[in-house]
Write a protein that holds these residues in place. Structure first.
Motif, PDB file in Angstrom:
ATOM      1  N   GLU A 120      -5.879 -26.159  42.254  1.00  0.00           N
ATOM      2  CA  GLU A 120      -7.293 -26.523  42.473  1.00  0.00           C
ATOM      3  C   GLU A 120      -7.431 -27.436  43.686  1.00  0.00           C
ATOM      4  O   GLU A 120      -8.366 -27.294  44.477  1.00  0.00           O
ATOM      5  CB  GLU A 120      -7.837 -27.243  41.231  1.00  0.00           C
ATOM      6  CG  GLU A 120      -8.160 -26.322  40.079  1.00  0.00           C
ATOM      7  CD  GLU A 120      -8.525 -27.082  38.807  1.00  0.00           C
ATOM      8  OE1 GLU A 120      -9.112 -26.466  37.915  1.00  0.00           O
ATOM      9  OE2 GLU A 120      -8.191 -28.281  38.697  1.00  0.00           O
TER      10      GLU A 120
ATOM     11  N   ARG B 293     -17.098 -23.485  32.670  1.00  0.00           N
ATOM     12  CA  ARG B 293     -16.520 -22.540  33.628  1.00  0.00           C
ATOM     13  C   ARG B 293     -15.300 -23.187  34.274  1.00  0.00           C
ATOM     14  O   ARG B 293     -15.349 -24.333  34.677  1.00  0.00           O
ATOM     15  CB  ARG B 293     -17.554 -22.189  34.699  1.00  0.00           C
ATOM     16  CG  ARG B 293     -18.524 -21.137  34.217  1.00  0.00           C
ATOM     17  CD  ARG B 293     -19.452 -20.751  35.333  1.00  0.00           C
ATOM     18  NE  ARG B 293     -20.340 -21.845  35.689  1.00  0.00           N
ATOM     19  CZ  ARG B 293     -21.053 -21.889  36.806  1.00  0.00           C
ATOM     20  NH1 ARG B 293     -20.953 -20.922  37.683  1.00  0.00           N
ATOM     21  NH2 ARG B 293     -21.852 -22.888  37.069  1.00  0.00           N
ATOM     22  N   ASN B 294     -14.230 -22.424  34.360  1.00  0.00           N
ATOM     23  CA  ASN B 294     -13.018 -22.971  34.962  1.00  0.00           C
ATOM     24  C   ASN B 294     -12.765 -22.275  36.296  1.00  0.00           C
ATOM     25  O   ASN B 294     -11.674 -21.833  36.594  1.00  0.00           O
ATOM     26  CB  ASN B 294     -11.842 -22.785  34.005  1.00  0.00           C
ATOM     27  CG  ASN B 294     -10.674 -23.647  34.422  1.00  0.00           C
ATOM     28  OD1 ASN B 294     -10.864 -24.629  35.124  1.00  0.00           O
ATOM     29  ND2 ASN B 294      -9.482 -23.265  34.019  1.00  0.00           N
ATOM     30  N   ASP B 295     -13.848 -22.149  37.071  1.00  0.00           N
ATOM     31  CA  ASP B 295     -13.737 -21.414  38.333  1.00  0.00           C
ATOM     32  C   ASP B 295     -13.274 -22.341  39.460  1.00  0.00           C
ATOM     33  O   ASP B 295     -13.052 -23.531  39.262  1.00  0.00           O
ATOM     34  CB  ASP B 295     -15.075 -20.765  38.683  1.00  0.00           C
ATOM     35  CG  ASP B 295     -16.196 -21.787  38.665  1.00  0.00           C
ATOM     36  OD1 ASP B 295     -15.906 -22.973  38.433  1.00  0.00           O
ATOM     37  OD2 ASP B 295     -17.349 -21.401  38.882  1.00  0.00           O
ATOM     38  N   LEU B 296     -13.145 -21.779  40.620  1.00  0.00           N
ATOM     39  CA  LEU B 296     -12.717 -22.542  41.790  1.00  0.00           C
ATOM     40  C   LEU B 296     -13.873 -22.623  42.780  1.00  0.00           C
ATOM     41  O   LEU B 296     -14.820 -21.834  42.704  1.00  0.00           O
ATOM     42  CB  LEU B 296     -11.510 -21.847  42.436  1.00  0.00           C
ATOM     43  CG  LEU B 296     -10.244 -21.884  41.585  1.00  0.00           C
ATOM     44  CD1 LEU B 296      -9.241 -20.872  42.096  1.00  0.00           C
ATOM     45  CD2 LEU B 296      -9.633 -23.272  41.579  1.00  0.00           C
ATOM     46  N   GLU B 298     -16.314 -22.037  45.691  1.00  0.00           N
ATOM     47  CA  GLU B 298     -16.493 -20.871  46.568  1.00  0.00           C
ATOM     48  C   GLU B 298     -16.787 -21.333  47.996  1.00  0.00           C
ATOM     49  O   GLU B 298     -16.006 -21.149  48.902  1.00  0.00           O
ATOM     50  CB  GLU B 298     -17.612 -19.994  46.028  1.00  0.00           C
ATOM     51  CG  GLU B 298     -17.496 -18.582  46.554  1.00  0.00           C
ATOM     52  CD  GLU B 298     -18.140 -17.588  45.617  1.00  0.00           C
ATOM     53  OE1 GLU B 298     -18.279 -16.438  46.007  1.00  0.00           O
ATOM     54  OE2 GLU B 298     -18.506 -17.963  44.494  1.00  0.00           O
ATOM     55  N   TRP B 304     -18.574 -28.624  43.864  1.00  0.00           N
ATOM     56  CA  TRP B 304     -17.733 -28.109  42.775  1.00  0.00           C
ATOM     57  C   TRP B 304     -16.986 -29.254  42.088  1.00  0.00           C
ATOM     58  O   TRP B 304     -16.952 -29.345  40.871  1.00  0.00           O
ATOM     59  CB  TRP B 304     -16.741 -27.087  43.350  1.00  0.00           C
ATOM     60  CG  TRP B 304     -15.657 -26.680  42.386  1.00  0.00           C
ATOM     61  CD1 TRP B 304     -15.734 -25.717  41.425  1.00  0.00           C
ATOM     62  CD2 TRP B 304     -14.334 -27.217  42.287  1.00  0.00           C
ATOM     63  NE1 TRP B 304     -14.556 -25.630  40.742  1.00  0.00           N
ATOM     64  CE2 TRP B 304     -13.672 -26.543  41.252  1.00  0.00           C
ATOM     65  CE3 TRP B 304     -13.646 -28.213  42.982  1.00  0.00           C
ATOM     66  CZ2 TRP B 304     -12.358 -26.823  40.892  1.00  0.00           C
ATOM     67  CZ3 TRP B 304     -12.341 -28.496  42.616  1.00  0.00           C
ATOM     68  CH2 TRP B 304     -11.713 -27.795  41.588  1.00  0.00           C
ATOM     69  N   ARG B 308     -17.622 -30.178  38.277  1.00  0.00           N
ATOM     70  CA  ARG B 308     -16.583 -29.634  37.385  1.00  0.00           C
ATOM     71  C   ARG B 308     -15.476 -30.637  37.072  1.00  0.00           C
ATOM     72  O   ARG B 308     -14.829 -30.541  36.054  1.00  0.00           O
ATOM     73  CB  ARG B 308     -15.898 -28.418  38.030  1.00  0.00           C
ATOM     74  CG  ARG B 308     -16.805 -27.297  38.401  1.00  0.00           C
ATOM     75  CD  ARG B 308     -17.144 -26.429  37.185  1.00  0.00           C
ATOM     76  NE  ARG B 308     -17.705 -25.178  37.615  1.00  0.00           N
ATOM     77  CZ  ARG B 308     -18.943 -25.039  38.073  1.00  0.00           C
ATOM     78  NH1 ARG B 308     -19.741 -26.091  38.122  1.00  0.00           N
ATOM     79  NH2 ARG B 308     -19.392 -23.865  38.467  1.00  0.00           N
TER      80      ARG B 308
END
Lengths: 337, 581
Positions: A120, B293-296, B298, B304, B308
C-alpha cells in the motif's frame, strides 16, 4: 566536476532554464553560487559544485555544515535565496514539477505511514507520481525484487525491523524510476549486515545508470562506495572531486612506507642521510618507516636507486595514501557552528 | 562544604525548565496579554458600574463584592484553561523527545524529577495569580468585601493551581504524547469535578460557598475569620487529592517511562469496534451490511489515505462514531419531546454542548492534517512528489468533510426535535437559521484550524492556538459590551456587534419564538449577517490556504514553472558565461 572551493555570493536568484554548459553532458546536479540564510545563521555561502550523471557521489561535512539545506534545495523543499540550482539541467525554480519527477529523496529519518502495508505504501507513492494503476503493480513488484522485499509486501510497515524499513524507503524512492537518488544518511541506525546489503543495492543501482548522491557521516563506507565526494564545512565547499584526487589534495610532500635492512646501522639514520628525504619516522611498533620526500629534489625511483646502490636490502616499499577521514579532518575546521 | 551543599540542594531540572520557559517569547506575550486583559477588564467593568453621578462616591460603595466575585470566576477559568495546556507536556514531551530515559539515568531521583517538574509549572501560574493581588486590593477599596473573603478567594485560587497541576502532571507521566496527556487531563478533571461524589474536590465550588459564608453554616452569612477556618477545613480533601495525584505521578513516571505513543481515538474506536462486533454476532449472527473497501489509491492517494488509513476517516469507524453519538442524542431528544414545549430551553443547552463537542473534534482533526505529518516526519517525502500543494490540501480535507457530515447528524437531530415542539409559525425560520448557523460555524472552524495547522509545527500548539482564537471570537461581543455599554440596545449597531460572536447569535436564534425579547427582523438580519460573514471568512481562508499551499507546506511553489519551450531572458546571458569547471 569542479574541484575548486566555493566562490562568492551571487547577487540574485538565477532562473535560467537549461544547463550553462551545453557542450558537455548535462550534470545531474549543478549548484552555482548558492547562498541560503536562516535568520542570523548563514547555512550556505556561495556553494558551487557539479555532479556528473551516473556518479555515486558522497556529500560529507560536520554537523551544521549545510548538508541537509543543500539536499532540501536540490529536492525543491527550499527556495534558493541566491544562486542557481539545476537538476538534470533543469532549474529547480522554473521546472519544479519536472525536477520532482526526476528525483527520489530519502530523508535521514525513516518517514513512513506505519499503518500501511509495504505494498500500500509503495502504491500510495506510485499514485502520487501519477503512475497508472496497471503499471504501478509491475513497478512495485520490480522494486520489491530489487530491494529483496518481495516476501514482505503484505506486512505492516510498523512491524518491520529498521533495516527492512530502510529497504522499503529505498524501494519507495525507486517507484518513479528517478534518474537522481538523494539519500540523506541512508545507513544510519542499520546493523553491519543491513549496511553492507544496502551498499550492494546502491552499487547495483549505479550499474543501472542512476546518479546517487549520498549525504553521510560514515566516511569509511563512502570511501569504499563512492567515486567522488564533496566536502562542505560552515556552508562552504572545501573540496569537490574524485576520492583519488582528494588523497593527494593538499599534500606538500609525498610520503612512502618502507622497510629496510642495513646490517647493524639504524635504518632511520640511513634514510635521513639521503639528500631529499625530509623526514623518516617509525610507524608504531612495526618495522615500517614513514618517509617523506621533497618532491622537487628526490623521486621514489631515485630513492630506491640510492638505497640499492648503498647495498641496503629493501623489504617493502609502498606509497602512502591519505584516508578520507584524514582528508576530512584536514579540510574541515574544529568545533561545531 | 558549601559547594557540596549547593550541589546537594540544587534544582537543575527546575532551573532548566524555567530557563526554557523564559526563552519562549510566546509565553511572555500570553502572560502579558492575560494580565493586561485582567486590568483592562476590571477597569471597564468597574467604570460601567459606577453611578452616573460620580460626584456621589457613596453611591459606588459596595460594588467591590460583585466585581471580586466576577474577577475570581475569570481567574478560575484562566487557571482551568491554562494549567492543562502548560502542564500536559511537562513529562510527555520528554518522552516524545526520547529524553526521559536519559533523565532517569542522572543523579536525579523520581521524586526530584516530579517535584522539579511540578514547581516549574506551578511557579509561573502563581506569578500570574500574584499579578491579580493589586486588583484585589483595588476592589477591596471599593467596599462590600471583607478580608476573609479576599483571603479565601486567593487561597482557593492557589489551591486550584496546585491541585490541577498535580493532576495534569500525573496524566503527563502516564501518557506518551502531549496531546493524549491533555485529553486525559481534561477527561479525568471533568470526571472528578462533575461527579456528585467527588465534586467537593472542586475549588471553585468551595469558593462560591465561601463567598456567601455557607461552608459548614448553610444559610447564614458569617463574616469573621471563622469563615476562613471553615475554608481551610473544607479544603483538606483538596490537599489530600493533590498529594494523591503527585504520588500517582511518581508511580507512573517509572512504570510508563517507555510507553509507546498510542492514538487514543484509534484505541477508543478499536474498543468500540469490539463491542459492536460482539453485539452484531449476538443479534444477527455476524451479518455485515457495509464492508470496508480495501482498495488502493487510484488517482488521489492523499484522499485515499485520509479516508481509508486514518482512525476518523474509515467508513466503519465513522458509522460507529455516529451510532455512539446519535443513539443517546435520539433517546434524550425523544424524552424531552414527550415533555413538550416546556423543555425548549434545555434544547438550547444541549445544542450548545453538542456543537462544542463537534467543534472540538473538528479542530483536533483539521489542525492535525499537516502538523501530524510534520511531527511523524512524513511530510517531506510527500512534498518531493509532483502532487500540487493545492491538491494535497484539498485531498487532506476530504477526511474532515466526512467527519463533519457525521458530526452534524446528531446536531440535526436536536435541531429537528426542537423544531417539532416550537410554534409552527417559527419552525421554518428557526430551522433555516440554526441550520445555516451550525454549518457556517463548523466550516469556518475547519478552515481556520487547517490554516493554523499549516503555520504551526506541533499539533498541540495548533489546537491551542485555534481554541484561543475561537474562544476570543466567542467572547468578542462581551468585550465590546464592556467597552461600550450602549451596545446593549436593539438597534442595527447592536445587530452589527452581535454578529461578531457565535454564542450571542446562537442565543438570539434560540429566542426566535420569544417576540417580547427581540423582533423577528432583528434576529433574521443578525443571523444572516453572521452566516454571510462567517462563510465569507471561511472562503477567504480557504482561498488563501490553497493559493499559498506550497509556501505554507514548505516547498518551492510550482507557480514559477514555465511550460516547455518558453524562452527565458536570463538563459542567454548565462550561456555566454564561462563554466566554473
Amino acid at each position: 566536476m569542479s574541484n575548486t572551493p566555493s566562490g562568492g555570493n551571487t547577487a540574485a536568484i538565477d532562473t535560467s532554464d537549461r544547463a550553462a554548459d551545453d557542450r558537455g553532458p548535462v550534470p545531474a546536479i549543478e549548484m552555482k553560487g548558492v547562498s541560503h540564510r536562516f535568520k542570523d545563521h548563514q547555512a550556505l555561502d556561495g556553494v558551487t559544485f557539479k555532479i556528473p550523471q551516473g556518479a555515486l557521489h558522497g556529500f560529507v561535512g560536520p554537523n551544521g555544515a549545510g548538508k541537509t539545506t543543500s539536499l532540501k534545495l536540490i529536492c525543491t523543499l527550499l527556495k534558493p535565496q541566491s544562486g542557481l540550482v539545476r537538476v538534470m539541467g533543469l532549474n529547480v525554480l522554473t521546472h519544479v514539477k519536472e525536477v520532482r519527477q526526476q528525483i527520489g529523496f530519502m530523508p535521514d529519518h525513516f518517514s513512513s505511514y506505519r499503518q500501511m502495508t509495504v505494498f500500500e505504501y509503495l502504491d500510495f507513492f506510485g499514485a502520487a507520481y501519477g503512475l497508472p494503476m496497471r503499471k504501478r503493480n509491475e513497478v512495485i513488484e520490480d522494486v520489491l525484487e530489487l530491494t529483496d522485499m518481495g516476501g514482505r509486501k503484505q506486512s505492516l510497515i510498523g512491524g518491520l525491523s529498521r533495516g527492512m524499513q530502510q529497504r522499503v524507503s529505498l524501494a519507495r524512492v525507486l517507484v518513479n524510476d528517478p534518474k537522481l537518488l538523494l539519500l540523506d544518511e541512508p545507513a544510519s541506525g542499520l546493523d553491519p549486515r543491513a549496511r553492507i546489503e544496502l551498499m550492494e543495492i546502491l552499487q547495483a543501482l549505479q550499474d543501472l545508470g542512476k546518479t546517487i548522491f549520498i549525504s553521510s557521516h560514515i566516511l569509511k563506507e563512502l570511501e569504499e562506495l563512492c567515486d567522488s565526494v564533496t566536502i562542505i564545512d560552515r556552508g562552504r565547499i572545501k573540496y569537490s572531486g574524485t576520492i583519488d584526487e582528494l588523497r593527494d589534495h593538499g599534500h606538500e610532500n609525498i610520503a612512502y612506507r618502507i622497510q629496510i635492512t642495513n646490517g647493524e646501522a639504524d635504518p632511520i639514520e640511513t634514510l635521513l642521510g639521503i639528500e631529499g628525504v625530509v623526514s623518516a619516522i617509525k610507524v608504531g611498533n612495526s618495522r615500517a618507516i614513514r618517509v617523506t620526500l621533497d618532491d622537487g629534489r628526490l623521486s621514489a625511483n631515485q630513492l630506491l636507486s640510492e638505497l640499492i646502490s648503498r647495498n641496503i636490502t629493501i623489504n617493502s616499499f609502498e606509497k602512502e595514501q591519505r584516508q578520507l577521514n584524514q582528508a576530512f579532518m584536514d579540510l574541515t575546521e574544529q568545533g561545531v557552528r | 562544604m558549601i559547594s557540596k551543599l549547593r550541589n546537594r540542594f540544587s534544582l537543575p531540572l527546575l532551573a532548566r525548565e524555567l530557563t526554557q520557559q523564559a526563552g519562549r517569547k510566546s509565553l511572555y506575550a500570553a502572560r502579558t496579554a492575560l494580565v493586561l486583559g485582567m486590568i483592562l477588564w476590571i477597569w471597564l467593568a468597574a467604570g460601567s458600574r459606577f453611578s452616573q453621578d460620580s460626584t456621589l462616591s457613596i453611591n459606588n460603595l459596595g460594588i467591590g463584592r460583585s466585581l471580586l466575585r466576577e474577577l475570581v470566576n475569570v481567574l478560575f477559568i484562566g487557571v482551568y484553561v491554562l494549567v492543562p495546556l502548560l502542564t500536559s507536556g511537562s513529562i510527555a514531551r520528554e518522552k516524545e523527545n526520547d529524553s526521559l530515559q536519559l533523565l532517569l539515568l542522572t543523579r536525579l531521583g523520581p521524586w526530584a524529577i516530579i517535584l522539579e517538574k511540578y514547581l516549574s509549572r506551578v511557579l509561573p501560574m502563581l506569578l500570574f495569580l500574584f499579578c491579580a493581588l493589586p486588583v484585589f486590593a483595588y476592589l477591596y477599596s471599593l467596599g462590600g468585601i471583607t478580608e476573609d473573603v479576599v483571603f479565601s478567594s486567593f487561597y482557593l485560587l492557589v489551591l486550584a493551581v496546585l491541585q490541577l497541576n498535580a493532576l495534569c502532571l500525573a496524566c503527563s507521566a502516564g501518557t506518551g504524547t502531549t496531546m493524549s496527556a491533555l485529553v486525559t487531563s481534561v477527561v479525568i478533571a471533568l470526571g472528578v469535578f462533575a461527579c456528585p461524589v467527588t465534586t467537593f474536590l472542586f475549588p471553585p465550588l468551595l469558593n462560591w460557598l465561601a463567598f456567601d459564608g455557607r461552608i459548614f453554616n448553610y444559610g447564614t452569612v458569617d463574616s469573621g475569620w471563622q469563615n476562613v477556618f471553615s475554608v481551610l477545613m473544607a479544603s483538606i480533601p483538596i490537599w489530600i487529592s493533590t498529594g494523591v495525584f503527585l504520588i500517582l505521578a511518581r508511580w507512573l513516571l517509572i512504570r510508563r517511562s517507555a510507553v509507546k505513543t498510542t492514538n487514543l481515538i484509534y484505541v477508543f474506536f478499536q474498543k468500540l469496534d469490539k463491542v459492536f462486533n460482539e453485539w452484531n454476532k449476538e443479534m444477527t449472527g455476524g451479518i455485515i451490511l457495509i464492508q470496508d473497501r480495501n482498495d488502493l489509491p487510484e488517482f488521489e492517494p492523499v484522499a485515499w489515505k485520509e479516508t481509508r488509513k486514518t482512525a476518523v476517516g474509515t467508513a466503519r469507524y465513522l458509522i460507529r462514531l455516529l451510532v455512539a453519538l446519535e443513539l443517546p442524542t435520539l433517546f434524550f431528544c425523544a424524552f424531552l419531546m414527550t415533555e413538550g414545549v416546556q423543555n425548549v430551553t434545555i434544547f438550547y443547552s444541549f445544542t450548545l454542548l453538542l456543537l462544542g463537542i463537534a467543534i472540538l473534534i473538528l479542530i483536533n482533526k483539521s489542525s492535525g492534517l499537516i502538523t501530524q505529518e510534520r511531527m511523524q516526519q512524513t511530510l517531506d517525502v510527500v512534498l518531493t512528489t509532483p502532487l500540487e500543494g493545492k491538491d494535497i490540501l484539498l485531498q487532506k480535507s476530504r477526511g474532515v468533510r466526512k467527519l463533519w457530515i457525521i458530526l452534524m447528524i446528531p446536531l440535526a437531530t436536536v435541531v429537528v426535535s426542537k423544531t417539532l415542539i416550537i410554534n409552527p409559525e417559527h419552525q421554518f425560520s428557526y430551522l433555516f437559521l440554526i441550520g445555516g448557523f451550525i454549518a457556517a460555524t463548523a466550516y469556518f472552524c475547519i478552515w481556520l484550524s487547517i490554516y493554523i495547522g499549516l503555520k504551526q509545527k506541533r499539533h498541540i500548539y495548533a489546537v491551542m492556538t485555534t481554541m484561543g482564537v475561537i474562544g476570543m471570537w466567542c467572547v468578542s461581543f462581551k468585550l465590546v459590551q464592556l467597552i461600550d455599554p450602549s451596545s446593549m440596545s436593539r438597534d442595527s449597531y447592536t445587530s452589527f456587534l452581535m454578529i461578531l460572536s457565535p454564542v450571542e447569535v446562537l442565543r438570539l436564534i434560540d429566542q426566535i419564538t420569544e417576540y417580547f425579547l427581540y423582533d423577528e427582523a432583528f434576529i433574521f438580519s443578525t443571523a444572516l449577517g453572521y452566516i454571510a460573514y462567517t462563510v465569507a471568512m471561511a472562503l477567504g481562508i480557504r482561498m488563501y490556504c490553497l493559493r499559498q499551499a506550497d509556501r505554507l507546506l514548505g516547498r518551492i511553489s510550482d507557480e514559477n514553472s514555465k511550460p516547455e519551450g518558453v524562452p527565458n531572458p536570463a538563459e542567454k546571458s548565462l550561456q555566454e558565461e564561462p563554466s566554473p569547471a
